[in-house]
Design an enzyme around this catalytic site. Structure first.
Site, PDB file in Angstrom:
ATOM      1  N   HIS A  18      16.551  13.742  11.047  1.00  0.00           N
ATOM      2  CA  HIS A  18      16.735  14.627  12.203  1.00  0.00           C
ATOM      3  C   HIS A  18      17.041  13.781  13.428  1.00  0.00           C
ATOM      4  CE1 HIS A  18      14.916  18.210  14.710  1.00  0.00           C
ATOM      5  NE2 HIS A  18      16.016  17.698  15.274  1.00  0.00           N
ATOM      6  N   HIS A  20      20.297  13.738  16.386  1.00  0.00           N
ATOM      7  CA  HIS A  20      21.587  14.249  16.872  1.00  0.00           C
ATOM      8  C   HIS A  20      22.362  13.065  17.430  1.00  0.00           C
ATOM      9  CE1 HIS A  20      19.992  18.440  16.774  1.00  0.00           C
ATOM     10  NE2 HIS A  20      18.850  17.803  16.988  1.00  0.00           N
ATOM     11  N   HIS A 198      16.997  24.248  12.817  1.00  0.00           N
ATOM     12  CA  HIS A 198      15.889  24.083  13.756  1.00  0.00           C
ATOM     13  C   HIS A 198      15.106  25.401  13.801  1.00  0.00           C
ATOM     14  CE1 HIS A 198      18.069  20.562  15.002  1.00  0.00           C
ATOM     15  NE2 HIS A 198      17.315  20.328  16.051  1.00  0.00           N
ATOM     16  N   GLU A 201      10.376  25.079  16.981  1.00  0.00           N
ATOM     17  CA  GLU A 201      10.273  24.004  17.990  1.00  0.00           C
ATOM     18  C   GLU A 201       9.704  24.661  19.244  1.00  0.00           C
ATOM     19  OE1 GLU A 201      14.037  22.429  19.339  1.00  0.00           O
ATOM     20  OE2 GLU A 201      13.124  20.713  20.377  1.00  0.00           O
ATOM     21  N   ASP A 279      15.170  12.648  16.850  1.00  0.00           N
ATOM     22  CA  ASP A 279      15.833  13.787  17.505  1.00  0.00           C
ATOM     23  C   ASP A 279      16.972  13.342  18.420  1.00  0.00           C
ATOM     24  OD1 ASP A 279      16.240  16.480  17.796  1.00  0.00           O
ATOM     25  OD2 ASP A 279      14.495  16.868  19.058  1.00  0.00           O
ATOM     26  N   ASP A 280      16.658  12.975  19.665  1.00  0.00           N
ATOM     27  CA  ASP A 280      17.674  12.535  20.635  1.00  0.00           C
ATOM     28  C   ASP A 280      17.157  11.249  21.285  1.00  0.00           C
ATOM     29  OD1 ASP A 280      19.626  14.969  20.762  1.00  0.00           O
ATOM     30  OD2 ASP A 280      17.617  15.824  20.832  1.00  0.00           O
TER      31      ASP A 280
HETATM   32  N1  HPA Z   1      16.598  21.120  19.726  1.00  0.00           N
HETATM   33  C1  HPA Z   1      17.607  21.973  19.611  1.00  0.00           C
HETATM   34  N2  HPA Z   1      18.873  21.593  19.738  1.00  0.00           N
HETATM   35  C2  HPA Z   1      19.134  20.300  19.960  1.00  0.00           C
HETATM   36  C3  HPA Z   1      18.119  19.393  20.087  1.00  0.00           C
HETATM   37  C4  HPA Z   1      16.785  19.819  19.952  1.00  0.00           C
HETATM   38  O1  HPA Z   1      15.804  19.058  20.065  1.00  0.00           O
HETATM   39  N3  HPA Z   1      18.714  18.200  20.324  1.00  0.00           N
HETATM   40  C5  HPA Z   1      20.034  18.400  20.318  1.00  0.00           C
HETATM   41  N4  HPA Z   1      20.296  19.684  20.110  1.00  0.00           N
HETATM   42 ZN    ZN Z   2      16.910  18.446  16.958  1.00  0.00          ZN
END
Ligand code: HPA
Ligand code: ZN
Length: 350
Positions: A18, A20, A198, A201, A279-280
């Site tokens: 996971h 991006h 997703h 969250e 994640d990012d």
């Molecule tokens: N959540 C949802 N969309 C996303 C995320 C995230 O953490 N990062 C990049 N797109």
């Molecule tokens: Zn994500």
């Protein structure tokens, strides 16, 4: 000594499931690409951009994330972004990366799908050659767009299907439930690919149930709010649905007040198939290794937990059975490596 537990966790072969790729755009690279492409970037400096990384929720992050992605214009840009991430992932023991990307973020700006794929694929080939890292692409749809727009993107991506490992669903969760994308996911599954989404969250546990029942996903991205509904948590654990948990992201986006409040220990105690991911990483305070360090600082897990987390990540990947067996054998061997048995912090020493 928990230092050797941390070393083990950092060195263990593992998969990142996971991440991006647009979220791995470091401010320095963003500025370099803006300059290379002659773009008037709306931040005065790298420090000014970094100072804007002060998020109150998912949407406040997404607004900046989409704005920064505008510097990605050429095949070389997509290549450079991918290779920079794979270099970092390799340093954290990642042997398998299943990388998410958002084609609509680029095609909506007039960047051809071909440029996006060619750039990423060239970066993946370079990463494989330089670091021996195995990489697959997860094509993610933006859930704030309509299902028809996503179906049109799927059509546009059809010529590149041999390069797509799986499909995913990201962007703003609240207000955009999985039930909005039933036709899209049926079309994706009909192509014979695994699907992820997703869910849970910022959205409620009911979105996890929808993703499982309506979209028939193979993994849930995040899923950390499953702890809010005991029946959902019990189901996720019983069915061994992999959860791709992103600890630093959850703290930075205020899903939890701080790392000690994170639901990770509850997920593990319930027997859920948890994996740790970044994640990012450019926006949330670091890569997989930084997530591992932050989790260990908060929870001081023993080596059996880190072994299980690494094992889960490989098991839950969409790699071939032969590759998984090879990585799992290396993981098992790393348990017995010199120094691995020198701490008394885990039952494996007994
Ligand atoms: N959540 C949802 N969309 C996303 C995320 C995230 O953490 N990062 C990049 N797109
Ligand atoms: Zn994500």
């Amino acid at each position: 000594m928990s230092d050797s537990v941390l070393d083990f966790a950092l060195r263990a072969p593992k998969a990142e499931l996971h991440m991006h790729i647009e979220g791995s755009l470091e401010p320095e690279l963003a500025f370099a690409l803006a300059q290379r492409n002659g773009i008037d970037f709306p931040f005065a400096s790298v420090d000014a951009l970094r100072a804007a990384y002060d998020f109150s929720n998912l949407q406040s992050f997404l607004d900046l994330y989409y704005a920064c992605a505008d510097v990605l214009r050429t095949e070389q840009d997509f290549h450079d972004l991918m290779l920079a991430y794979l270099r970092r992932a390799h340093a954290d023991g990642v042997v398998r990366a299943e990388v998410m990307f958002d084609p609509q973020t680029h095609t909506a700006r007039g960047i051809p799908m071909q440029v996006v794929f060619d750039g990423f694929l060239a970066g993946i080939a370079a990463g494989e050659k330089e670091y021996g890292i195995s990489t697959g692409l997860i094509l993610c749809f933006l859930r704030h767009l309509s299902e028809d727009e996503c179906l049109a993107t799927l059509e546009e991506a059809k010529p590149f299907m041999q390069h797509v490992l799986a499909f995913g669903l990201d962007s703003s969760e609240v207000g955009h439930p999985p039930s909005k994308f039933v036709r899209l996911y049926a079309a994706c599954r009909a192509l014979g690919k695994p699907v992820v989404a997703h869910a849970g969250e910022e959205g409620p546990p009911a979105f996890i149930t929808e993703a499982l029942d309506l979209l028939k996903v193979n993994r849930i991205d995040h899923g950390v709010r499953s702890v809010d509904d005991p029946a959902v948590l019990e189901r996720v654990a019983r069915e061994r649905v992999p959860l791709t948990v992103c600890p630093l992201s959850n703290v930075r986006l205020c899903v939890f007040d701080d790392m000690r409040q994170h639901s990770l220990p509850k997920l593990l105690a319930a027997g859920a198939c948890v994996t740790i991911n970044s994640d990012d990483p450019a926006y949330f305070g670091g890569y997989l290794g930084d997530n591992i360090r932050a989790v260990q600082a908060a929870f001081n897990f023993d080596r059996t937990v880190w072994y299980q987390l690494a094992r889960n990540s490989i098991d839950a990947s969409f790699a071939s059975t032969a590759d998984k067996a090879r990585w799992l054998a290396t993981l098992d061997a790393s348990l017995c490596a010199p120094g691995a048995a020198s701490d008394s912090n885990g039952p494996l020493d007994e």
